[in-house]
Enzyme design. Structure first.
Site, PDB file in Angstrom:
ATOM      1  N   ARG C  87      25.646  11.026  21.145  1.00 47.64           N
ATOM      2  CA  ARG C  87      26.376   9.700  20.754  1.00 47.64           C
ATOM      3  C   ARG C  87      27.347   9.720  19.554  1.00 47.64           C
ATOM      4  O   ARG C  87      28.070   8.836  19.407  1.00 47.64           O
ATOM      5  CB  ARG C  87      24.996   8.858  20.637  1.00 47.64           C
ATOM      6  CG  ARG C  87      24.277   8.610  21.884  1.00 47.64           C
ATOM      7  CD  ARG C  87      25.005   8.411  23.413  1.00 47.64           C
ATOM      8  NE  ARG C  87      24.009   8.291  24.210  1.00 47.64           N
ATOM      9  CZ  ARG C  87      23.897   9.409  25.216  1.00 47.64           C
ATOM     10  NH1 ARG C  87      24.266  10.613  25.034  1.00 47.64           N
ATOM     11  NH2 ARG C  87      23.166   9.050  26.205  1.00 47.64           N
ATOM     12  N   GLU C  90      30.639  10.661  20.511  1.00 52.21           N
ATOM     13  CA  GLU C  90      31.070   9.636  21.462  1.00 52.21           C
ATOM     14  C   GLU C  90      31.748   8.607  20.543  1.00 52.21           C
ATOM     15  O   GLU C  90      32.763   7.878  20.645  1.00 52.21           O
ATOM     16  CB  GLU C  90      30.157   9.223  22.343  1.00 52.21           C
ATOM     17  CG  GLU C  90      30.581   8.018  23.315  1.00 52.21           C
ATOM     18  CD  GLU C  90      29.425   7.513  24.335  1.00 52.21           C
ATOM     19  OE1 GLU C  90      28.782   8.492  24.951  1.00 52.21           O
ATOM     20  OE2 GLU C  90      29.172   6.355  24.171  1.00 52.21           O
ATOM     21  N   SER C 113      35.474  10.666   2.100  1.00 50.19           N
ATOM     22  CA  SER C 113      34.985  11.930   1.801  1.00 50.19           C
ATOM     23  C   SER C 113      33.801  12.194   2.700  1.00 50.19           C
ATOM     24  O   SER C 113      32.765  11.461   2.783  1.00 50.19           O
ATOM     25  CB  SER C 113      34.820  12.176   0.296  1.00 50.19           C
ATOM     26  OG  SER C 113      34.393  13.610   0.030  1.00 50.19           O
TER      27      SER C 113
END
Lengths: 146, 146, 146, 146, 146, 146, 146, 146, 146, 146
Positions: C87, C90, C113
């Site tokens: 996920r 995604e 960063s």
């Protein structure tokens, strides 16, 4: 490594004007590598810098917009096929881990920044054959603990 | 990036002896990066160099054979996941083509050798944060026409 | 995603002691995510932190060496298959470019960063179903011009 | 990461109008990230939302159809080369498994939804350098047993 | 698709006992597919469920720990080579986009959950050749706007 | 997942006519998924079916040729990035081997055909949230011994 | 292996003129392979060489610019599918390591340059079937120690 | 490029005996490259050849079986990382298509066999640096029409 | 292409007994290719067939279990490197689409089954060099419309 | 698998003329598969063959040039997604190694040529469902020792 159309236009204008990146270095007051990166849309100019460049190349101001934008970086492909660029991939493959060990021994856990970073190329004259000197300087960033 | 067993043994011995790569530089009379590359079996020592190293690390002579061999180089993987090493991949992705243009403008058609090549790391002290300086020097090889 | 043997031993000891990462947070005075990263050898402890952890888990001091080393980071594979981890892949696929635009609009050309960086997880109770809250905070690094 | 033509037109119109995503947030009453996702055709607007956006950008209504469609999501490539987006890939590589362990310790077996999900970015001012704060909130979905 | 050692032991014990997954369905009160997923460490049992299974298979309780853990899911490889499993990959390749359109036409923008999800297999007797019936049922998750 | 131009034209015509795939199901006397597959050139119509469809969509007969051809199937990419389609990839990753075992236990050595195959989607109303029901039915093909 | 448009134009002109690469060898005073590499923009001509070629092919001087540039080299794809070219990939797969051992036994640690390099093809007449003779000659580059 | 255990044993025995591949050439009456290929299990010896080799290396006859078998060929990986071997990959990338054109101009449609094939390496002494000469000779196979 | 240990044991026993696959064809009353597939765990034997094979090879009955199981099929890698096997990959690359067109012209929309399928190899003696004849016969499966 | 434009034009002309590949077989006196390969630019015609084909299809002579050229072969992608073509990939995955063993047992160390090669398709009528018969015949090429 498909080269953006803007890049092709900028390179053609530079060729026509007979300018080298080293010449542009004096006009823009930035390093020739940074300027080459700007040509390839891998760096971003301020309005003034873009104007200076466009004038130097004899181009109209319509190029300023792309030169001051923040484009998606990275010129691909995954493993470069161009022999000159591949050698830098090879250096990372062969010397990557040794480099990591030496940097960490000198600095502790962290990385060399590729953002707060400069890159220079110099020609070292040598009777046995000239040498390419590449100097990278990146801020050391220690891993934060939280 | 699976690290060879010999490498692990050499690194452990070095740690136990409390030696840095910089210390080994004085003993072996070679740069610390080259020595680190030797640890990772990416460089090849002469018999004498291997003996010196093995003695310095307090190891028996059975390690000499691997240190003087010509192993398959390249530590993988295709795209490195280690953040320190990845930054060098990123530099090649972002600055590869600009670098190519500047090198070719200075030298003509050819490449920077990754074989007739040296690599150094220095610490640049800086009040805004120390910097990692990486210096590469490779012989320029012009493309032969035949 | 092959899990290092040390990690497996640490996780087993933690389970046996009946400790959660939240419990370890109080002992080590670091965030539970950072401690979990340490378990997976993705972060590096100081000698004292390593000792504290080893004691808390009832393990002998032989583990201190690995916990204070700088290992190769990145747990692979290229595209994660574990649904929980996927996920996040995604999210990067779907929201990566929108995120880039919003961050650059707020901060200019640069990056967040991942080194000067913290990561926290909180449980948000919600009658329609509890929510996972993930908070990332990374220093903004502007691209240097040179 | 080839950017759809509609996206390019929407971004150009937004630039010409001098609007930020934060400005659009007030007009559309949705978060700036969601609006940016809509620009990249990674989210779907209702008819009214699409009209509001199109008016705000001074575009004709022909754009409404694409803004209200359900396009194929995911902006590729497999491993992002853009440094800003790559850092999120790196976070998943380095902190993915630790995150999984902490989430599962707090919630049990399941995942954070990337669908019933919100994503916000804030600027944290900091004398040592401003920080990017990214807040994800996704419904916890427990694995169903059947 | 390297099969975990626990899985191999569980499958061997099941074979020796002469039990089918359908038999285990009655003992565990869960669907045979869910139980097979548990065998492959792709699902997680409660303590009681794990005990029931271990007893049914005539194994000692040392297996309970792995059956109640939350392991990394996904059995790889990227494209399956096993013909039975490949057919499901092919269905996704050929019917993925048509399926997306029909689901979105019926439900709006969102997805079928693979977490709040059940999967059943039935044998349809047919004189022209028996048929495999696979029934998936997943909660529809609408995309949240924020 | 680049969508063929014919598909885009068919979908636009369908939208203009205000027809759902369920409406087309009545006209063509085929399942809506099969019709959607025809739109994406993943299935092949007879002359009559193609004519019926073209008339229903108010298009000229020039589309009949493509609808009755046998094009190269498979809509790529290797791992889908669209969240709705990815979930089917994930199901294959997580439940592929368990499914294989259960099917083979019920049927012996062989596969479920993806050719002599039907695929249906239904909406299951549920107070806790509607569910997507996907029903696959494929002929079992036993491995031939020779 | 998408062939550049310039290449296609050069090849078409060569065909129309009825010239072989062997014919061009005499005109340009370079090996036919080098000339073929120039056609594919994998080598770089001097101004005079480019003019000679352009004249021989009956083309206007607009082609000189591309023939004298330093383009990105490498004609892809990662694994060639063309049977003639694949055989060279296969030779590297099958004989790569044996070749490495023999070269290193003869020369020590280093490589055969692909830059200071020539490549020739000859036809060996043979009653059992003519043979293709490919002769590579590259400067040996010993690894530098530093 | 994981080297088979047999290969490692054969190489060690060869080293201990102080034999070069050139020495073995005289004993086996085959080219040193072919013998090196045999060491890497990329070629197959007759019983007599295997015996000769085993004797020369002072090994027992148990190695004969592997030396006379027909193993799976190809030493991987997809793109070689070893610099010496990579150069041959690069030659195929850069000169593959030019080579194809010249070969086909000389021979017609077909390929150079990599099976009815010999490969030799010679050292060319040169005051500017010795050169590696690699000579390939493969039967030309014309495409059959049927 | 890592070969399963069982396969290695079966092949060794076959070699020791001096049996060819053609010999086993007579004993098992199945084609030699099918038997070779059984050796590589790509086909499944009945109890009796497994017993016959095990006896013929002089092995104990412990092998019967693996020979009668339904293992994960496909011997990888994605693109084969072995020259003999690669040629079949090449045939699919070069002749795949032409084959598709001819099959569909003869049979309509559908595929040749690789499950209801037989595969034979014959030696065609030929004065110009013997030929390998490979005969595949697979049931034509027409696409179902629903 | 992007189909060349010439191919599309040839296929369209063939369709308009109502010709099957079997019809063309009689005109060109070559097998229908070879002719289909010619359509896809995977084979090369002589001038006369090209003329015959062009006449039969009612096309002008401008197509002769492409039909008589030697184009880059291989129609990609790496793993085919089209179900008909995939089955041949699957056959190579499942039966590749067994085939290798049987061929080598019959012929010794070597390969079946894919160049001195013919490929035929026949329809086998069968009351249980017609069968696709694919017959490959390739010259056996023994590995040369040198």
């Amino acid at each position: 490594m498909s080269i953006p159309q803007v890049t092709q236009k900028l390179l053609a204008a530079k060729k026509e004007k007979g300018l080298s990146f080293a010449d542009l270095e004096k006009i823009l007051n930035h390093d020739e590598i940074w300027i080459a990166a700007l040509f390839y849309l891998q760096a971003t100019a301020s309005e003034e810098e873009a104007k200076l460049l466009v004038e130097a190349l004899g181009l109209d101001t319509s190029y300023i917009q792309e030169l001051t934008a923040y484009p998606v970086k990275g010129l691909g492909p995954v493993v470069p096929t161009d022999p000159l660029i591949y050698r830098f991939y090879e250096i990372m493959q062969v010397y990557g881990l040794p480099l990591k060990d030496v940097i960490q021994e000198k600095f502790g856990d962290g990385i060399m920044s590729a953002i707060d970073f400069t890159l220079d190329v110099e020609k070292e004259e040598d009777p046995k054959g000239d040498r390419v000197k590449v100097i990278m300087s990146g801020k050391f960033l220690p891993y934060k603990k939280w």
